[in-house]
Design a protein around this motif. Structure first.
Motif, PDB file in Angstrom:
ATOM      1  N   ILE A   1      -6.355   4.424   4.856  1.00  6.49           N
ATOM      2  CA  ILE A   1      -7.414   3.587   5.526  1.00  6.49           C
ATOM      3  C   ILE A   1      -8.575   2.862   4.610  1.00  6.49           C
ATOM      4  O   ILE A   1      -8.833   1.786   5.039  1.00  6.49           O
ATOM      5  CB  ILE A   1      -8.064   4.465   6.890  1.00  6.49           C
ATOM      6  N   ARG A   2      -9.064   3.674   3.891  1.00  2.89           N
ATOM      7  CA  ARG A   2     -10.220   3.236   3.113  1.00  2.89           C
ATOM      8  C   ARG A   2      -9.677   1.990   2.211  1.00  2.89           C
ATOM      9  O   ARG A   2     -10.216   1.125   2.073  1.00  2.89           O
ATOM     10  CB  ARG A   2     -10.757   4.229   2.171  1.00  2.89           C
ATOM     11  N   GLU A   3      -8.454   2.197   1.515  1.00  2.00           N
ATOM     12  CA  GLU A   3      -7.933   1.375   0.637  1.00  2.00           C
ATOM     13  C   GLU A   3      -7.523   0.156   1.678  1.00  2.00           C
ATOM     14  O   GLU A   3      -7.842  -1.212   0.812  1.00  2.00           O
ATOM     15  CB  GLU A   3      -6.569   1.767   0.064  1.00  2.00           C
ATOM     16  N   ILE A   4      -6.947   0.032   2.679  1.00  3.45           N
ATOM     17  CA  ILE A   4      -6.673  -1.035   3.377  1.00  3.45           C
ATOM     18  C   ILE A   4      -7.885  -1.856   3.874  1.00  3.45           C
ATOM     19  O   ILE A   4      -7.992  -3.152   3.786  1.00  3.45           O
ATOM     20  CB  ILE A   4      -5.772  -0.669   4.788  1.00  3.45           C
ATOM     21  N   GLU A   5      -8.895  -1.155   4.314  1.00  2.43           N
ATOM     22  CA  GLU A   5     -10.246  -1.601   4.676  1.00  2.43           C
ATOM     23  C   GLU A   5     -10.778  -2.514   3.537  1.00  2.43           C
ATOM     24  O   GLU A   5     -11.414  -3.712   3.554  1.00  2.43           O
ATOM     25  CB  GLU A   5     -11.244  -0.685   5.207  1.00  2.43           C
ATOM     26  N   HIS A   6     -10.622  -1.948   2.105  1.00  2.00           N
ATOM     27  CA  HIS A   6     -10.992  -2.582   0.792  1.00  2.00           C
ATOM     28  C   HIS A   6     -10.193  -3.890   0.869  1.00  2.00           C
ATOM     29  O   HIS A   6     -10.878  -4.942   0.451  1.00  2.00           O
ATOM     30  CB  HIS A   6     -11.048  -1.637  -0.197  1.00  2.00           C
TER      31      HIS A   6
ATOM     32  N   LEU B   1      -0.030   4.754  11.896  1.00  2.00           N
ATOM     33  CA  LEU B   1       0.356   3.204  12.102  1.00  2.00           C
ATOM     34  C   LEU B   1      -0.987   2.922  13.199  1.00  2.00           C
ATOM     35  O   LEU B   1      -1.654   1.803  13.329  1.00  2.00           O
ATOM     36  CB  LEU B   1       1.491   2.843  12.611  1.00  2.00           C
ATOM     37  N   ARG B   2      -1.007   3.966  14.112  1.00  2.00           N
ATOM     38  CA  ARG B   2      -2.478   3.638  15.331  1.00  2.00           C
ATOM     39  C   ARG B   2      -3.726   3.511  14.758  1.00  2.00           C
ATOM     40  O   ARG B   2      -4.359   2.773  15.253  1.00  2.00           O
ATOM     41  CB  ARG B   2      -2.456   4.766  16.342  1.00  2.00           C
ATOM     42  N   GLU B   3      -3.859   4.266  13.738  1.00  2.00           N
ATOM     43  CA  GLU B   3      -5.231   4.190  12.949  1.00  2.00           C
ATOM     44  C   GLU B   3      -5.363   2.724  12.127  1.00  2.00           C
ATOM     45  O   GLU B   3      -6.376   2.167  12.097  1.00  2.00           O
ATOM     46  CB  GLU B   3      -5.425   5.398  11.981  1.00  2.00           C
ATOM     47  N   ILE B   4      -4.233   2.515  11.410  1.00  2.00           N
ATOM     48  CA  ILE B   4      -4.480   1.250  10.678  1.00  2.00           C
ATOM     49  C   ILE B   4      -4.284   0.054  11.549  1.00  2.00           C
ATOM     50  O   ILE B   4      -5.101  -0.847  11.217  1.00  2.00           O
ATOM     51  CB  ILE B   4      -3.106   1.157   9.862  1.00  2.00           C
ATOM     52  N   GLU B   5      -3.908   0.104  12.636  1.00  2.00           N
ATOM     53  CA  GLU B   5      -4.023  -0.978  13.858  1.00  2.00           C
ATOM     54  C   GLU B   5      -5.603  -1.316  14.251  1.00  2.00           C
ATOM     55  O   GLU B   5      -6.028  -2.587  14.509  1.00  2.00           O
ATOM     56  CB  GLU B   5      -3.397  -0.708  15.075  1.00  2.00           C
ATOM     57  N   LYS B   6      -6.401  -0.317  13.929  1.00  2.00           N
ATOM     58  CA  LYS B   6      -7.693  -0.359  14.488  1.00  2.00           C
ATOM     59  C   LYS B   6      -8.570  -1.213  13.402  1.00  2.00           C
ATOM     60  O   LYS B   6      -9.647  -1.750  13.925  1.00  2.00           O
ATOM     61  CB  LYS B   6      -8.379   0.800  14.775  1.00  2.00           C
ATOM     62  N   ILE B   7      -8.027  -1.460  12.480  1.00  2.00           N
ATOM     63  CA  ILE B   7      -8.576  -2.009  11.079  1.00  2.00           C
ATOM     64  C   ILE B   7      -9.050  -3.599  11.324  1.00  2.00           C
ATOM     65  O   ILE B   7      -8.125  -4.551  11.650  1.00  2.00           O
ATOM     66  CB  ILE B   7      -8.022  -2.024   9.823  1.00  2.00           C
ATOM     67  N   GLU B   8     -10.339  -4.144  11.716  1.00  2.00           N
ATOM     68  CA  GLU B   8     -10.680  -5.191  12.087  1.00  2.00           C
ATOM     69  C   GLU B   8     -10.224  -6.109  10.945  1.00  2.00           C
ATOM     70  O   GLU B   8     -10.630  -6.029   9.829  1.00  2.00           O
ATOM     71  CB  GLU B   8     -11.911  -5.410  12.665  1.00  2.00           C
TER      72      GLU B   8
ATOM     73  N   VAL C   1       0.767  -1.341  -0.144  1.00  2.00           N
ATOM     74  CA  VAL C   1       0.028  -0.043   0.033  1.00  2.00           C
ATOM     75  C   VAL C   1       0.961   1.259   0.061  1.00  2.00           C
ATOM     76  O   VAL C   1       1.728   1.427   0.931  1.00  2.00           O
ATOM     77  CB  VAL C   1      -1.010   0.022   1.295  1.00  2.00           C
ATOM     78  N   ASN C   2       0.792   2.123  -1.026  1.00  2.00           N
ATOM     79  CA  ASN C   2       1.638   3.325  -1.050  1.00  2.00           C
ATOM     80  C   ASN C   2       1.083   4.254  -0.043  1.00  2.00           C
ATOM     81  O   ASN C   2      -0.141   4.667  -0.210  1.00  2.00           O
ATOM     82  CB  ASN C   2       1.477   4.104  -2.554  1.00  2.00           C
TER      83      ASN C   2
ATOM     84  N   GLY D   1      10.816  12.348  -7.610  1.00  2.00           N
ATOM     85  CA  GLY D   1      10.279  13.604  -7.088  1.00  2.00           C
ATOM     86  C   GLY D   1      10.385  13.646  -5.600  1.00  2.00           C
ATOM     87  O   GLY D   1      10.722  13.085  -4.838  1.00  2.00           O
ATOM     88  N   ARG D   2       9.609  14.950  -5.374  1.00  2.00           N
ATOM     89  CA  ARG D   2       9.726  15.283  -3.751  1.00  2.00           C
ATOM     90  C   ARG D   2       8.460  14.467  -3.401  1.00  2.00           C
ATOM     91  O   ARG D   2       7.912  14.172  -3.896  1.00  2.00           O
ATOM     92  CB  ARG D   2       9.444  16.796  -3.794  1.00  2.00           C
ATOM     93  N   GLU D   3       8.752  14.479  -1.904  1.00  2.00           N
ATOM     94  CA  GLU D   3       7.745  13.768  -1.012  1.00  2.00           C
ATOM     95  C   GLU D   3       6.422  14.166  -1.087  1.00  2.00           C
ATOM     96  O   GLU D   3       6.048  15.436  -1.157  1.00  2.00           O
ATOM     97  CB  GLU D   3       8.096  13.985   0.367  1.00  2.00           C
ATOM     98  N   ARG D   4       5.152  13.462  -1.330  1.00  2.00           N
ATOM     99  CA  ARG D   4       3.871  13.607  -1.489  1.00  2.00           C
ATOM    100  C   ARG D   4       3.291  12.488  -0.498  1.00  2.00           C
ATOM    101  O   ARG D   4       3.549  11.255  -1.061  1.00  2.00           O
ATOM    102  CB  ARG D   4       3.358  13.770  -2.820  1.00  2.00           C
ATOM    103  N   SER D   5       2.714  12.734   0.484  1.00  2.00           N
ATOM    104  CA  SER D   5       1.835  11.792   1.316  1.00  2.00           C
ATOM    105  C   SER D   5       0.157  11.779   1.180  1.00  2.00           C
ATOM    106  O   SER D   5      -0.222  12.784   0.529  1.00  2.00           O
ATOM    107  CB  SER D   5       1.955  12.180   2.797  1.00  2.00           C
ATOM    108  N   ARG D   6       0.011  10.644   0.953  1.00  2.00           N
ATOM    109  CA  ARG D   6      -1.418  10.399   0.722  1.00  2.00           C
ATOM    110  C   ARG D   6      -2.053  10.669   2.006  1.00  2.00           C
ATOM    111  O   ARG D   6      -1.690  10.558   3.388  1.00  2.00           O
ATOM    112  CB  ARG D   6      -1.693   8.796   0.510  1.00  2.00           C
ATOM    113  N   GLU D   7      -3.593  11.306   1.678  1.00  2.00           N
ATOM    114  CA  GLU D   7      -4.295  11.338   3.116  1.00  2.00           C
ATOM    115  C   GLU D   7      -4.594  10.287   3.674  1.00  2.00           C
ATOM    116  O   GLU D   7      -4.843   9.192   3.215  1.00  2.00           O
ATOM    117  CB  GLU D   7      -5.631  12.143   2.506  1.00  2.00           C
ATOM    118  N   PRO D   8      -4.535  10.207   5.114  1.00  2.00           N
ATOM    119  CA  PRO D   8      -4.671   9.138   5.903  1.00  2.00           C
ATOM    120  C   PRO D   8      -6.046   8.357   5.602  1.00  2.00           C
ATOM    121  O   PRO D   8      -6.259   7.259   5.418  1.00  2.00           O
ATOM    122  CB  PRO D   8      -4.794   9.462   7.354  1.00  2.00           C
TER     123      PRO D   8
END
Length: 484
Positions: A224-229, A262-269, A193-194, A213-220
């Protein structure tokens, strides 16, 4: 294979401006073109994606396969296909030469199959001299694009299929992040997951910031939505990917740290394991160590590139830490997570490196006791500051230092591996063993490989395994009877 299918909107008459709607429009258009060409050829069109380079590239290739699969191409394991795409790496000069060599083979295939399409993408394409060479000497290539606009693949395919000219679309940079498109995963139970793209570090030996290129972060929320999917689709392990995950979130409108993500991703059941790479030592935070120590899901593995144990060389490399700071970080990790596996990257023979500098690296290897290390001989990379440094080290001296360090790395790694023999530990079963189909192969939390008796029904499951024998860099194991 996992196929991440997104709900797509109804197709407009003209290509929308907004993404990803624009790409869904071109996916439909590409389907028509592929279908028409397949009818003319009298067989389904085939494709082959060849990936060079890092796990970021591997994830990009899953996106390419997802589009090709969606528009009607059929995957094959040979480059003698109707559409061949090379997703290139350019970290070392010889990576470029390898691609040019392989293009010669493709040229002969194309002479026999004039409808064959050849595409090149990835980091190598971000170098202007490469594109000029392709334009002049490899006119049979149909499509050339870079790292910033991979999401436009469907649109570029349409242009390439409707044009007699080589289609070249290279962006110098971008602020766009477009992820909600089809992806064909290699494994149904784990996925990359990028979380961010690009790099701001400009290590003096590295070409990556210039081509990614320069650093670009995805919105949390998007991560989260991608990992839930993914979890809903059967994924139990994710690998969070970025050139430097430790600097995630700094450039967002509402900044967030990597540890907070990471704390938010940990919550994914349903998600069982979380991995990440790569971590730059200069901004590995106490907060991240704390989150890892408290987590049941984050794997007990940290890839922490050292590059050199000499503070003087680290400064020349523009690494922003010294030997003492690095060792302090390792000490913090080991105290907080005693069973953590620490792996690294080491460059031997950087310009100006002396025997004393190499011995400093050896000293760090002995103090840290890495579970494994990717040890490289310095490769001069044109376009980087280090390539212009005058005090390049003689080859025989580099080889002597390399052999010295590699021998110690391998000896310690073997000793470290032996410490787990006889233990019962959870293993994520990944595949049928490639040499013996009565065995399956999986990985421990620390990323070590384990071979054990089993069958295809175990793939994608986590089982407790007794590590019966250490074979140096992998284990033989068995599922204890009480677990069966």
């Amino acid at each position: 294979m996992g196929n991440d299918k997104m709900n797509k909107p109804a197709m407009p008459d003209e290509a929308p401006v907004m993404e990803p709607q624009r790409q869904f429009y071109y996916i439909e258009r590409a389907k028509e073109l592929v279908s028409e060409r397949a009818k003319k050829c009298g067989h389904p069109l085939t494709f082959h994606v060849e990936t060079f380079g890092c796990q970021m590239n591997a994830r990009d290739s899953e996106k390419l396969r997802g589009i090709l699969d969606t528009i009607g191409f059929v995957p094959v394991d040979t480059e003698n296909a109707d559409f061949v795409i090379y997703n290139t790496c350019t970290v070392r000069e010889n990576a470029n030469n390898k691609v040019y060599g392989r293009l010669g083979t493709l040229s002969s295939y194309k002479k026999k199959n004039p409808n064959m399409m050849i595409a090149l993408c990835g980091c190598m394409m971000q170098e202007q001299h490469v594109v000029e060479k392709l334009r002049m000497s490899y006119r049979f290539v149909n499509l050339v694009f870079g790292t910033h606009n991979i999401f436009k693949f469907a649109e570029l395919i349409v242009h390439a299929m409707t044009s007699d000219e080589m289609v070249i679309d290279i962006w110098d940079e971008t602020s766009q992040i477009v992820e909600d498109l089809p992806v064909e995963r290699k494994y149904h139970f784990k996925s990359g997951v990028n979380i961010m793209f690009g790099c701001n570090n400009f290590c003096s030996y590295c070409i990556v910031p210039y081509v990614r290129g320069r650093e670009r972060s995805r919105e949390p929320k998007d991560i989260i939505r991608e990992i839930e999917h993914l979890v809903a689709d059967g994924v139990v392990e994710v690998m969070l990917l970025g050139q430097n995950v430790n600097s995630y979130g700094k450039n967002l409108d509402h900044p967030i740290t990597f540890a907070q993500l990471l704390r938010e991703i940990e919550k994914i059941e349903g998600l069982k394991r979380i991995r990440f790479m790569t971590s730059h030592p200069k901004d590995l935070s106490d907060e991240l160590i704390e989150v890892m120590a408290a987590s049941d899901k984050i794997c007990k593995h940290m890839h922490l590139p050292l590059q050199s144990g000499s503070s003087r060389i680290l400064k020349e490399m523009n690494r922003h830490y010294d030997k003492e700071q690095y060792l302090l970080l390792v000490d913090k990790l080991r105290k907080a997570i005693p069973d953590i596996a620490i792996t690294t990257d080491i460059i031997v023979g950087f310009p100006g490196e002396t025997k004393e500098d190499a011995l400093e690296t050896l000293d760090v290897v002995r103090k840290v006791r890495y579970d494994s290390a990717f040890t490289f001989i310095y490769s001069k990379r044109s376009g980087t500051p280090a390539a212009k440094m005058e005090n390049q080290v003689p080859e025989d001296e580099v080889k002597e230092n390399f052999d010295m360090i590699l021998k110690e790395v391998q000896s310690i790694a073997c000793e470290k591996a032996m410490e787990l023999e006889g233990k019962i530990l959870p293993v994520l079963v990944e595949q049928i063993n490639e040499q013996d189909d009565t065995l399956v192969t999986g990985r421990l939390s620390n990323n070590s490989v384990v071979h054990l008796n089993g069958d295809a029904s175990m793939i994608g499951t986590i089982v407790n395994v007794e590590l019966t024998e250490c074979k140096g860099f992998y284990y033989l194991g068995r599922v204890p009877e009480e677990v069966l």
